[in-house]
Design a protein around this motif. Structure first.
Motif, short mmCIF file in Angstrom:
data_model
loop_
_atom_site.label_atom_id
_atom_site.label_comp_id
_atom_site.label_asym_id
_atom_site.label_seq_id
_atom_site.Cartn_x
_atom_site.Cartn_y
_atom_site.Cartn_z
N GLY A 88 -4.93 13.44 -4.69
CA GLY A 88 -6.20 12.78 -4.37
C GLY A 88 -6.97 12.47 -5.64
O GLY A 88 -8.18 12.69 -5.72
N ILE A 89 -6.28 11.89 -6.63
CA ILE A 89 -6.85 11.75 -7.97
C ILE A 89 -8.08 10.84 -8.02
O ILE A 89 -8.88 10.94 -8.94
CB ILE A 89 -5.81 11.21 -8.98
N HIS A 90 -8.21 9.97 -7.02
CA HIS A 90 -9.31 9.01 -7.11
C HIS A 90 -10.67 9.63 -6.83
O HIS A 90 -11.70 8.98 -7.03
CB HIS A 90 -9.04 7.83 -6.18
N LEU A 91 -10.69 10.87 -6.38
CA LEU A 91 -11.97 11.55 -6.21
C LEU A 91 -12.58 11.92 -7.57
O LEU A 91 -13.81 11.98 -7.71
CB LEU A 91 -11.78 12.81 -5.35
N TYR B 91 -5.67 1.69 -10.11
CA TYR B 91 -4.79 2.65 -10.81
C TYR B 91 -4.18 3.60 -9.80
O TYR B 91 -4.74 3.85 -8.74
CB TYR B 91 -5.52 3.40 -11.92
N ILE B 92 -3.01 4.11 -10.16
CA ILE B 92 -2.29 5.00 -9.25
C ILE B 92 -1.82 6.22 -10.02
O ILE B 92 -1.92 6.29 -11.25
CB ILE B 92 -1.07 4.30 -8.59
N CYS B 93 -1.28 7.18 -9.29
CA CYS B 93 -0.82 8.42 -9.92
C CYS B 93 0.50 8.18 -10.64
O CYS B 93 1.24 7.23 -10.37
CB CYS B 93 -0.63 9.50 -8.86
N ALA B 94 0.80 9.10 -11.56
CA ALA B 94 2.06 9.02 -12.31
C ALA B 94 3.26 9.23 -11.39
O ALA B 94 4.36 8.75 -11.68
CB ALA B 94 2.06 10.08 -13.41
N LYS B 95 3.05 9.91 -10.26
CA LYS B 95 4.16 10.16 -9.34
C LYS B 95 4.74 8.84 -8.84
O LYS B 95 5.95 8.60 -8.90
CB LYS B 95 3.69 10.97 -8.13
N VAL B 96 3.88 8.01 -8.30
CA VAL B 96 4.37 6.79 -7.65
C VAL B 96 4.72 5.71 -8.67
O VAL B 96 5.53 4.83 -8.40
CB VAL B 96 3.37 6.35 -6.56
N ARG B 97 4.17 5.81 -9.86
CA ARG B 97 4.65 4.92 -10.93
C ARG B 97 6.15 5.09 -11.14
O ARG B 97 6.84 4.17 -11.55
CB ARG B 97 3.94 5.25 -12.24
N ASP C 6 2.27 10.99 1.58
CA ASP C 6 1.39 12.07 2.03
C ASP C 6 0.42 12.48 0.93
O ASP C 6 0.62 13.46 0.22
CB ASP C 6 2.24 13.25 2.49
N CYS C 7 -0.63 11.71 0.80
CA CYS C 7 -1.67 11.88 -0.21
C CYS C 7 -2.93 11.30 0.41
O CYS C 7 -2.84 10.35 1.19
CB CYS C 7 -1.26 11.10 -1.47
N PRO C 8 -4.11 11.85 0.13
CA PRO C 8 -5.31 11.34 0.81
C PRO C 8 -5.66 9.89 0.50
O PRO C 8 -6.35 9.24 1.29
CB PRO C 8 -6.43 12.27 0.28
N ASP C 9 -5.19 9.34 -0.64
CA ASP C 9 -5.88 8.19 -1.20
C ASP C 9 -5.47 6.82 -0.68
O ASP C 9 -6.25 5.88 -0.70
CB ASP C 9 -5.75 8.21 -2.72
N SER C 10 -4.20 6.63 -0.31
CA SER C 10 -3.76 5.35 0.25
C SER C 10 -4.03 4.18 -0.70
O SER C 10 -4.73 3.21 -0.36
CB SER C 10 -4.47 5.13 1.60
N CYS C 11 -3.47 4.26 -1.89
CA CYS C 11 -3.70 3.23 -2.91
C CYS C 11 -3.16 1.88 -2.48
O CYS C 11 -2.05 1.78 -1.95
CB CYS C 11 -2.96 3.60 -4.20
N SER C 12 -3.90 0.83 -2.78
CA SER C 12 -3.32 -0.51 -2.69
C SER C 12 -2.49 -0.73 -3.95
O SER C 12 -2.84 -0.27 -5.04
CB SER C 12 -4.41 -1.57 -2.55
N VAL D 116 0.85 -1.18 0.00
CA VAL D 116 0.00 0.00 0.00
C VAL D 116 0.89 1.24 0.00
O VAL D 116 2.02 1.20 0.49
CB VAL D 116 -0.95 -0.03 1.23
N CYS D 117 0.38 2.32 -0.55
CA CYS D 117 1.16 3.56 -0.61
C CYS D 117 0.88 4.40 0.65
O CYS D 117 -0.26 4.81 0.86
CB CYS D 117 0.78 4.36 -1.85
N PRO D 118 1.90 4.64 1.49
CA PRO D 118 1.67 5.41 2.71
C PRO D 118 2.05 6.89 2.56
O PRO D 118 2.10 7.61 3.55
CB PRO D 118 2.64 4.74 3.69
N THR E 69 4.96 15.89 -7.92
CA THR E 69 5.64 15.59 -6.66
C THR E 69 4.64 15.46 -5.52
O THR E 69 3.50 15.91 -5.62
CB THR E 69 6.64 16.71 -6.28
N ILE E 70 5.11 14.85 -4.43
CA ILE E 70 4.34 14.83 -3.19
C ILE E 70 5.11 15.77 -2.27
O ILE E 70 6.14 15.41 -1.72
CB ILE E 70 4.25 13.41 -2.63
N THR E 71 4.62 16.98 -2.12
CA THR E 71 5.39 18.12 -1.62
C THR E 71 6.70 18.14 -2.41
O THR E 71 6.67 18.32 -3.61
CB THR E 71 5.57 18.07 -0.09
S1 SF4 Z 1 -2.53 8.51 -5.75
FE1 SF4 Z 1 -0.29 8.19 -5.80
S2 SF4 Z 1 0.53 9.22 -3.96
FE2 SF4 Z 1 -1.70 8.98 -3.71
S3 SF4 Z 1 -1.91 7.09 -2.56
FE3 SF4 Z 1 -2.10 6.57 -4.73
S4 SF4 Z 1 -0.05 6.00 -5.37
FE4 SF4 Z 1 0.17 7.08 -3.41
#
Ligand code: SF4
Length: 676
Positions: free
Chosen positions: A187-190, A51-57, A20-26, A16-18, A571-573
Motif C-alpha cells: 500500500g505504498i501510495h499512502l 508510479y508503482i511498486c518495484a514488485k510489479v515493475r 492483492d494490494c490495497p492500491d489498485s494502480c492504473s 490496472v493492477c488487480p 512479494t505479494i504474499t
Molecule cells: S502498488 Fe504494486 S501491487 Fe499495489 S496496486 Fe500498485 S502495482 Fe499493484
C-alpha cells in the motif's frame, strides 16, 4: 469496449493492477512485437499517480520467466519432484473431470476440496465460474480466512463495514496512527499522503514491533510485543472513559454497548497493559493523551495485529477507538480499514446457491489432507494460491500433498512449491493476458483490466477452464457464460446501480458516495440499526475468552521468542517469489543474539515442536527484543532446509473470524554449525 486482442507492433496499453494490494494502480504497459517490455504507472488513478511498486515493475520477469507454466502437464515422477509430461488441454480436462466425478461418486462431493485465495483480487478470477463448478459438484466449501478474517469480523460487527477514510484525506489529519501496517511495503501510495500531513504539522504514531521506515519518522513508536495490541487498545479506552475523553453525546446517539466495553477496559491500566506489551507505561500514556486531545485523528488499522490468538478482539478494540473518542464527522478523522465492501457488491452471478456442505477452514489444510475422514479429501483443486508455503503448519500440509491417493490439480501461472505436487498442472493467464475487474481496498477504485498481450504459451483464463470443466462434467446450465468475455459482461450487468454501466463505458466507476467518504458525514454504519455496536453479542460466544478477553502469550521457557512473518517489499504474499532476491535472513535483536552467542551473518536453526528453518541471521535493532522476523511469502528454495516461517506457525485460529495465527509461532534459535 475492445473485444479484440489484435495488437499493434509497438504500443502502450492502459490497464490496472488487480493483485492483492490495497492500491489498485492504473498502469501503462509497453508492448513490443506482442511482448511486454515495461510495466509502469499511469495517472488515470489519481491516487496512485503514475508510479508503482518495484514488485510489479518486475512482472514481465514472471510472464516470461523460466518458471512460467506454458502448457498442461501430468505428473510423471514422485510428488514434489516437479517432474511432468506435457499433455493437451483436451486430455487434461478429461482426466480432471473423470477424477472429480469418480471422487464424488465413491466418496461424495465433500471429498473434493477447492483451495484458493487472492492471487488476483479481481472480481473475475475468484467466485465466478469456479464457484459455480464447485457448488454444483457439492464440494467441500472453503473458509477463506488466511488473511483479513478477524479484521473483517470486527469491522463488520462494529460498523457493518462502513466505507473508510481514503488516502487523499490523510493530509487533513492532525494525528495519524498507523497500527499493524507497513505502507512502505504494501500500500505504498499512502506514504506520500502521510508525509504531506506531517509537513502540514500532523503528528504520527506507529504501533509495530518493528522499527519500520515510518516508525523512524514517527513522533511516537510503540514497539509492542506481538499479540498484545488488545491490552494496549483497551488501556487507551480506559483512559478515554476515565478522563472524560469520550464523546458522550456521540456515544448516546450513535452507539450501543459502550458501558460493557468500558467494563472490559477497566482492568487495563497503563502499567498493566504496558507490562504485557513490553513497552514503557509513559509511552502508552503519551499515546492515549495525544489521541484524546487531537482532532482530526486518523487511525490506519492494518492486518499485523490480527495474526495471533487475540487478533479479532484486538482489531475490535482498535477500530472502536474513533467511536469512543468521537473522532468521526470531519474530513481526515476516523479510521481506514479495507474498503472492499464499499461498493455493495454481492456476487449474484455465481450460477448456483451455496450448498450446506462441509466448511473447511483454509488454515486447517494440513489437517484436512491428513486427518479428515468423513469423507477424506480425495481431490484437491488449487488455484490462485500457493498453499504449500502460505498456510500454517507447512510440514503437515506437505505430508498431505505427498499422499499417493490424493488427486491434486494445480492451476497457476508459474511452477510454485504447491505445483510441484500436482497430478495435473494447468497453466493460467496473468492479469496482463486477460480481463478482470480490479477493486482497490485502500483507495476506493473499480477499474477494468484488459488484455495487454495474447496468453503466453497455452495459458488459459479461469473462466475458460472452469467453464470447460462444467461442460465436461455435464454440470453446465443455460445462461452459463461461455468464456472470459461473456463472464465479464455478465458480472458487469449484475453490479449495483450505475457501476456496471460506468465500468463498461468508461472502464472505471465512481461509488455512490463519490469516493471520498467522511465517516458520519456522507457515509454511515451499515449495521442493521445504523449504530456502532461496541459490544457485538453475536461475537461474544465465538471468542474463547469472550469479547475483549485477552489470551496470554503462549511463549515457554523452551520456545521464548516470537516469530513474525510480515509482508515485504519483494512479494505479494508468495507471488513473485520465483524471482531472484537477496539472501533471506532471520532478523534478530542484538540482545537476543548476544544471549545466544550468535554473530551477524552466522548460520542458525529456528525451531519449535512443529518444525525447523535453517538460514543465516541478521542482527539488527530494527526489531524489538524477544521477537524475530522471517519475511512472509518465502518459497522453499529460500532457506537451507526447504522450510519457511509457515513450518513454525501453529494452525490454531484467531479468537474471531477463524483467521491464521502466524504470529503465535514461538521458537528458539541456536547456531547451526553444519551450515557452509
Ligand atoms: S502498488 Fe504494486 S501491487 Fe499495489 S496496486 Fe500498485 S502495482 Fe499493484
Amino acid at each position: 469496449m475492445k473485444t479484440s486482442t489484435a495488437f499493434a507492433p509497438e504500443h502502450v496499453v492502459s490497464t490496472v493492477c488487480p493483485l492483492d494490494c490495497p492500491d489498485s494502480c492504473s498502469l501503462d504497459v509497453t508492448v513490443q512485437s506482442g511482448r511486454v517490455t515495461v510495466v509502469d504507472g499511469s495517472t488515470l488513478n489519481p491516487v496512485t499517480d503514475g508510479y508503482i511498486c518495484a514488485k510489479v515493475r518486475r512482472f514481465p520477469e514472471r510472464v516470461y520467466g523460466t518458471d512460467r507454466l506454458l502448457y498442461p502437464a501430468v505428473r510423471k515422477g514422485p510428488k514434489g519432484a516437479a517432474s511432468f509430461q506435457r499433455t493437451t488441454w483436451e486430455d487434461a480436462i478429461a482426466l480432471i473431470a473423470e477424477r472429480l466425478r469418480s471422487a464424488r461418486d465413491r466418496w461424495g462431493g465433500e471429498s473434493i476440496l477447492p483451495y484458493s485465495y487472492g492471487g488476483s483480487n479481481g472480481l473475475l478470477t475468484q467466485d465466478t465460474s469456479d464457484a459455480t463448478l464447485f457448488r454444483r459438484l457439492g464440494a467441500s466449501r472453503l473458509a477463506r480466512t488466511v488473511c483479513a478474517a478477524p479484521t473483517g469480523a470486527a469491522n463488520s460487527a462494529l460498523y457493518g463495514k462502513m466505507p473508510s477514510v481514503v488516502y487523499e484525506d490523510y493530509p487533513e489529519a492532525r494525528l495519524i496512527v498507523i497500527w499493524g501496517a507497513n505502507p512502505s511495503a504494501s500500500g505504498i501510495h499512502l506514504v506520500p499522503y502521510i508525509r504531506e500531513a506531517q509537513r502540514r504539522g500532523a503528528r504520527l504514531v506507529v504501533v509495530d514491533p518493528r522499527t519500520t521506515a515510518l516508525a523512524k519518522q514517527a513522533d511516537l513508536h510503540l514497539a509492542v510485543r506481538p499479540g498484545t495490541d488488545l491490552p494496549v487498545a483497551l488501556a487507551i479506552h480506559r483512559h478515554l472513559f476515565e478522563t472524560g475523553g469520550v464523546d458522550r453525546a456521540f456515544l448516546d446517539a450513535h452507539t450501543r454497548g459502550a458501558d460493557r466495553l468500558r467494563e472490559k477496559a477497566q482492568a487495563w491500566t497503563f502499567e498493566r497493559a504496558a507490562a504485557e506489551a513490553g513497552i514503557l507505561p509513559d509511552r502508552l500514556r503519551a499515546f492515549a493523551e495525544l489521541y484524546a486531545a487531537t482532532s482530526p485523528a486518523l487511525l490506519r488499522c492494518g492486518w499485523g495485529q490480527e495474526r495471533n490468538r487475540n487478533g479479532g478482539n484486538a482489531s475490535l478494540a482498535i477500530l472502536a477507538l474513533p467511536a469512543v473518542a468521537g473522532k468521526f464527522g470531519v474530513r481526515g478523522g476516523g479510521y481506514t480499514m479495507s474498503n472492499s465492501a464499499s461498493w455493495g457488491i454481492a456476487r449474484t452471478w455465481i450460477g448456483a446457491a451455496e450448498p450446506s456442505t462441509r466448511l473447511v477452514n483454509m488454515n486447517h489444510l494440513g489437517r484436512a489432507l491428513t486427518e479428515y475422514a468423513d469423507p477424506p479429501v480425495q481431490a484437491l483443486f488449487v488455484y490462485n494460491s500457493n498453499a504449500a508455503v502460505t498456510s500454517p503448519d507447512q510440514r503437515r500440509i506437505l505430508r498431505g500433498l505427498e499422499r499417493d491417493d490424493l488427486f491434486t490439480v494445480v492451476f497457476d501461472q508459474v511452477m510454485t512449491d504447491t505445483a510441484r505436487y500436482a497430478d495435473v498442472l494447468l497453466p493460467a493467464t496473468t492479469f496482463l493476458e486477460g480481463y478482470d475487474i480490479a477493486r482497490g481496498y485502500g483507495p476506493i477504485s473499480l477499474r477494468l483490466a484488459k488484455p495487454v498481450i495474447e496468453p503466453v504459451g497455452e495459458a488459459r483464463s479461469n473462466a475458460d477452464v472452469f467453464g470447460d470443466l462444467l461442460r465436461r462434467l455435464d454440470l453446465d446450465e443455460p445462461g452459463d457464460p461461455d468464456g472470459e468475455l461473456e463472464e465479464m459482461l455478465q458480472v458487469m450487468s449484475q453490479l449495483p446501480r450505475t457501476i456496471g454501466k460506468e465500468l463498461s463505458e468508461q472502464e472505471a466507476a465512481v461509488p455512490p458516495f463519490g469516493g471520498r467518504p467522511i465517516q458520519f458525514g456522507n457515509v454511515h454504519p451499515l449495521t442493521a440499526d445504523g449504530k456502532v455496536d461496541l459490544f457485538p453479542e453475536s461475537l461474544d460466544a465465538e471468542a474463547p475468552a469472550g469479547l475483549y478477553g485477552y489470551q496470554p502469550d503462549p511463549r515457554t521457557a523452551e520456545f521464548p521468542l516470537t516469530l513474525i512473518s510480515p509482508a515485504s517489499e519483494r512479494t505479494i504474499t508468495s507471488m513473485l517469489s520465483e524471482l531472484p532476491r537477496p539472501e533471506v535472513k532471520l532478523l534478530m535483536h542484538p540482545d537476543d543474539a548476544a544471549e545466544r552467542g550468535l554473530q551477524d551473518g552466522g548460520a542458525v536453526r529456528v525451531f519449535n515442536a512443529l518444525g525447523e528453518v535453517r538460514c543465516n541471521v541478521q542482527v539488527g535493532a530494527s526489531i524489538r527484543p524477544g521477537t524475530v522476523v522471517l519475511p512472509k511469502g518465502l518459497w522453499r528454495k529460500h532457506t537451507a532446509n526447504g522450510y519457511t516461517a509457515t513450518a513454525l506457525a501453529p494452525d490454531t485460529l484467531t479468537d474471531l473470524g477463524g483467521g491464521a495465527c502466524f504470529n503465535d509461532a514461538r521458537v528458539q534459535v541456536e547456531t547451526w554449525s553444519d551450515f557452509s
